[in-house]
Design an enzyme around this catalytic site. Structure first.
Site, PDB file in Angstrom:
ATOM      1  N   ASP A 258       7.029  78.637 -35.194  1.00  0.00           N
ATOM      2  CA  ASP A 258       7.256  77.238 -35.508  1.00  0.00           C
ATOM      3  C   ASP A 258       7.063  77.111 -37.011  1.00  0.00           C
ATOM      4  O   ASP A 258       6.327  77.873 -37.639  1.00  0.00           O
ATOM      5  CB  ASP A 258       6.329  76.292 -34.723  1.00  0.00           C
ATOM      6  CG  ASP A 258       6.922  74.878 -34.698  1.00  0.00           C
ATOM      7  OD1 ASP A 258       7.867  74.619 -35.477  1.00  0.00           O
ATOM      8  OD2 ASP A 258       6.447  74.031 -33.916  1.00  0.00           O
TER       9      ASP A 258
HETATM   10  C1  BGC Z   1       8.757  71.517 -34.852  1.00  0.00           C
HETATM   11  C2  BGC Z   1       9.789  72.364 -34.129  1.00  0.00           C
HETATM   12  C3  BGC Z   1      11.078  72.336 -34.893  1.00  0.00           C
HETATM   13  C4  BGC Z   1      10.825  72.838 -36.303  1.00  0.00           C
HETATM   14  C5  BGC Z   1      12.056  72.866 -37.175  1.00  0.00           C
HETATM   15  C6  BGC Z   1       8.636  71.893 -36.311  1.00  0.00           C
HETATM   16  O1  BGC Z   1       7.879  70.960 -36.995  1.00  0.00           O
HETATM   17  O2  BGC Z   1       7.521  71.638 -34.213  1.00  0.00           O
HETATM   18  O3  BGC Z   1       9.982  71.881 -32.828  1.00  0.00           O
HETATM   19  O4  BGC Z   1      12.045  73.095 -34.226  1.00  0.00           O
HETATM   20  O5  BGC Z   1       9.887  71.992 -36.936  1.00  0.00           O
HETATM   21  O6  BGC Z   1      12.475  71.575 -37.473  1.00  0.00           O
END
Ligand code: BGC
Length: 735
Positions: A258
């Site tokens: 993540d």
């Molecule tokens: C989120 C993810 C997301 C990623 C990219 C993160 O803050 O938890 O779910 O895919 O950002 O935007």
């Protein structure tokens, strides 16, 4: 093109296409061939971001970059190379599909496939290789700001719906990326929550949907999450990534951190992560290319060069990235996808209509022909709800509001007026995407005036439809900002009471991705649980309100009366106890396997609306079930009749109760299978539900394995977790 440049790259002497460029060769041969041609530096370069959403390829070999996109409800608008702001492209406005809570509420796996296929087509069209979706975390607390991106409180329902979504996405040669692995069940302190959970609850409740996504869905990517487990961040967690995901489940795809979830070079390298994204976002604005400072960039390279890290392990990471590229952009497919086409809007509209849950109806719905003058009240009747909520925020090509949808549906039949009623928020600008509700949401009146105006208008209407709920603003179903309470915000509870006094023909439409407390339930003549439905939101809602669609959605979660009733009540359970002299919160899943209806049923806690519940405009009868054992499955057969006067769909649900074992925690019942069946008025059909015997198993912590207690298992059959008129039993004596 690629083949020609490759001949150039390999010199005229070799006329043969290298295996990695031979689109017809088996993927593993292509991977090995490509790997054998890469330098150490090239290998490391494919393991971390080169921009906000991409990682480098190997230009010398003609291997393309890997592009990711959010997910899970539409393809996120393009952002700048190094920051989150919308880049202002004019060709990236997508189809917004309904939130995953709505998909779960359809209880129809075929629709999950249609959803996945359509969003996968949009990803392919936009050149995205990895769709950061679906989200399959469990609804543990109704305060979790991201529950709208997930599929409810039951691991079986979540698994059954996630698998076809993944298959649909991947049928486009776009990788689905299951997220957020694992135990990321709250947003408050999401980077600092260390989850303490029993192995039993881990395996029975929190991992099954990930496992199904990998083993049954064949997901090509998994995103380890922000939180900690056993005092290690999930992105750096060898038990989660190496032991469970890769070794035990045989996952051969890529793990994508993540964004910003990796913190420590040694721990990341020990944990088994393959692709590091989002660690710091300075990008090219720093003195050097900041992406080179990622844990899996120069620091990794240095360790490899001086022999502190093994090249065999490096090769395993690189293989996984290459496999993903060969499965997606370098797959033998000329399919370019489709974008914002009528077919995608039709999928969005159908899923929206099937997911809406009718919770109460004293006859106000469907809107009768006699109704000439309708007043809609509430901000969510006009507010753009595709914007906000965090990374799932979308730049939608269009969004039909509930007001517009109902006006269009009743044109020439009834007038539909609108009053705001409460001030939740102004129009939103999110990452540079401006909502289009500016004119309607500019306000000069104060709250008291808004209520007074709405009440006055309500008195003159034939029917009042209140459209409120949450709205994806901070703390109202939003990433990184959990909700602060179970009730409706912005004075909506009092407003509903005032409207009910002014006009008893009051329909309440609650738009949310979470259960909300409904102390006003008795005052409403009808209650509709609506969701964030995306581009076609207003059309789907109008379909249900007017009866063009007979509602058949069923709750994918329980609606409790109060926070005190929920399994997470108490600081230990949520938000956890802050560790002295540390930023970490220890969060204890003391409720163990008892989340959602498992908790309320086992503890005999009354609820407002039970899991699996929903009404329609017709009625059904469920007959006596029969049960037979057929190898590794039980086969349950039951006759279902449509006893009303219009066609509709019933969802037959089967819950199993296990024999008591002294000292072993048992849930009162758990979902074992379900089937949704379409029936014309007066029609009866026999529904078959196959229930794998493995559903009876519990995770035995003493042996770290699944185990089925011999004895009597009772299968209860009905139309919700609280309406189970029929029982049929089976003895399990072993295989
Ligand atoms: C989120 C993810 C997301 C990623 C990219 C993160 O803050 O938890 O779910 O895919 O950002 O935007």
């Amino acid at each position: 093109m690629i083949a020609v440049s490759c001949v150039a790259a390999f010199g005229a002497a070799s006329q043969e296409t290298p295996v990695y460029l031979d689109y017809t060769a088996p993927i593993e041969e292509r991977v090995e061939d490509a790997l054998s041609r890469m330098t150490l530096e090239e290998k490391v370069r494919v393991l971390h971001a080169q921009s906000k959403f991409s990682s480098a390829g190997v230009p010398r070999l003609g291997i393309p970059e890997l592009w990711c996109a959010d997910g899970p409800h539409g393809i996120r608008g393009e952002v700048f190379w190094d920051n989150w702001d919308n880049a202002g492209w004019t060709n990236d406005s997508c189809t917004a599909f309904p939130a995953l809570t709505c998909l779960a509420a359809t209880w129809r796996p075929e629709l999950a496939y249609e959803y996945g296929r359509a969003i996968g087509e949009e990803a392919r069209y936009r050149g995205k290789d990895v769709l950061l979706a679906p989200g399959v975390n469990m609804l543990r607390t109704p305060l979790n700001g991201r529950n709208f991106e997930y599929l409810g409180e039951d691991p079986l329902l979540t698994s059954v719906m996630a698998v076809p979504y993944i298959k649909g996405v991947q049928s486009n040669n776009v990788a689905a990326c299951l997220k957020h692995y694992a135990l990321n069940n709250n947003e408050l302190n999401r980077n600092e929550s260390d989850v303490h959970v029993s192995d039993r609850a881990l395996y029975e409740i929190y991992l099954p949907a990930f496992r199904a996504g990998v083993e049954k869905g064949g997901a090509w990517a998994v995103m380890p999450s922000y939180n900690l487990f056993e005092n290690r961040h999930a992105c750096e967690n060898p038990r989660l990534i190496k032991e469970i995901l890769k070794e035990s489940w045989g996952f051969d795809g890529v793990t994508v951190s993540d964004w910003g979830g990796a913190h420590d070079t040694d721990k990341v390298l020990d944990g088994g992560l393959d692709l590091e994204m989002g660690t710091g976002t300075d990008g090219l604005t720093a003195d050097m290319n900041a992406y080179d400072t990622y844990h899996m960039a120069n620091p990794y390279l240095e360790r490899l060069r001086d022999g502190r890290e093994s090249e065999a392990v490096l090769d395993d990471h690189v293989r996984r990235v290459l496999r993903t590229i060969f499965r997606t952009s370098m797959a033998p497919s000329y399919w370019k996808g489709r974008f914002t086409c009528p077919e995608h809007y039709a999928v969005a509209r159908r899923i929206g209509g099937e997911g809406i849950v009718l919770l109460k109806n004293n006859g106000l719905l469907p809107v009768s022909d006699k109704v000439r003058n309708i007043l809609m009240v509430g901000e969510n009747a006009v507010k753009m709800l595709t914007i906000g909520g965090g990374s799932s925020s979308l730049k939608a090509q269009h969004e039909i509001s509930p007001l517009q949808g109902l006006r269009d549906a009743l044109r020439g039949r009834a007038e539909v007026d609108w009053e705001r009623g409460y001030i939740g928020a102004g129009p939103v600008v999110y990452n540079n995407v401006r909502s289009r509700d500016f004119a309607l949401l500019s306000e000069t009146r104060d709250s008291a005036m808004l209520v007074a105006d709405a009440v006055r208008m309500a008195g003159n209407a034939d029917l009042v439809i209140f459209v409120g709920g949450l709205n994806k603003e901070d703390h109202q179903d939003c990433e990184d900002r959990d909700r602060l309470s179970l009730g409706l915000p912005y004075g909506q509870e009092a407003l509903i009471g005032a409207l009910a006094e002014a006009n008893r023909n009051l329909v309440v439409v609650n738009i949310s991705g979470n259960p909300v407390a409904m102390p006003w339930a008795d005052k409403a003549g009808a209650i509709v649980q609506d969701w964030y439905l995306g581009s076609e939101a207003g059309n789907s809602l109008a379909d249900v309100l007017t009866g063009a669609v007979n509602p058949s959605g069923r709750l994918p979660f329980t609606v409790p009366y109060r926070m005190e009733d929920t399994p997470v009540w108490g600081e230990r359970r949520y938000p956890g106890i802050k560790r002295p002299d540390s930023r970490i919160y220890d969060i204890y899943y003391d409720e163990d396997i008892l989340i959602g209806y498992r908790w309320y049923d086992t503890k005999s806690i009354p609820v407002q609306f039970p899991f699996g519940y929903g009404l329609g405009y017709t009625t059904f009868g469920i007959g006596r079930p029969s049960l037979t054992r057929d190898g590794d499955s039980y086969r349950l057969e039951v006759a279902v009749s449509n006893t009303g006067d219009r066609s509709g769909a019933e969802t037959v649900q089967v819950y199993v109760t296990s024999p008591e074992v002294k000292g072993l925690l048992r849930e009162k019942r758990k979902l074992a299978g379900f089937a949704k069946v379409d029936l014309d008025a007066g029609e009866t059909r026999t529904v078959t539900i196959d229930i794998p015997v493995s559903v009876l198993a519990y995770y035995d912590e003493t042996t770290s394995s699944w185990r089925i207690t011999p004895g009597k298992y009772t299968f209860a059959v009905g139309s919700s977790s609280a309406d189970l008129p029929h029982r049929v039993a089976a003895r399990y004596e072993g295989n």
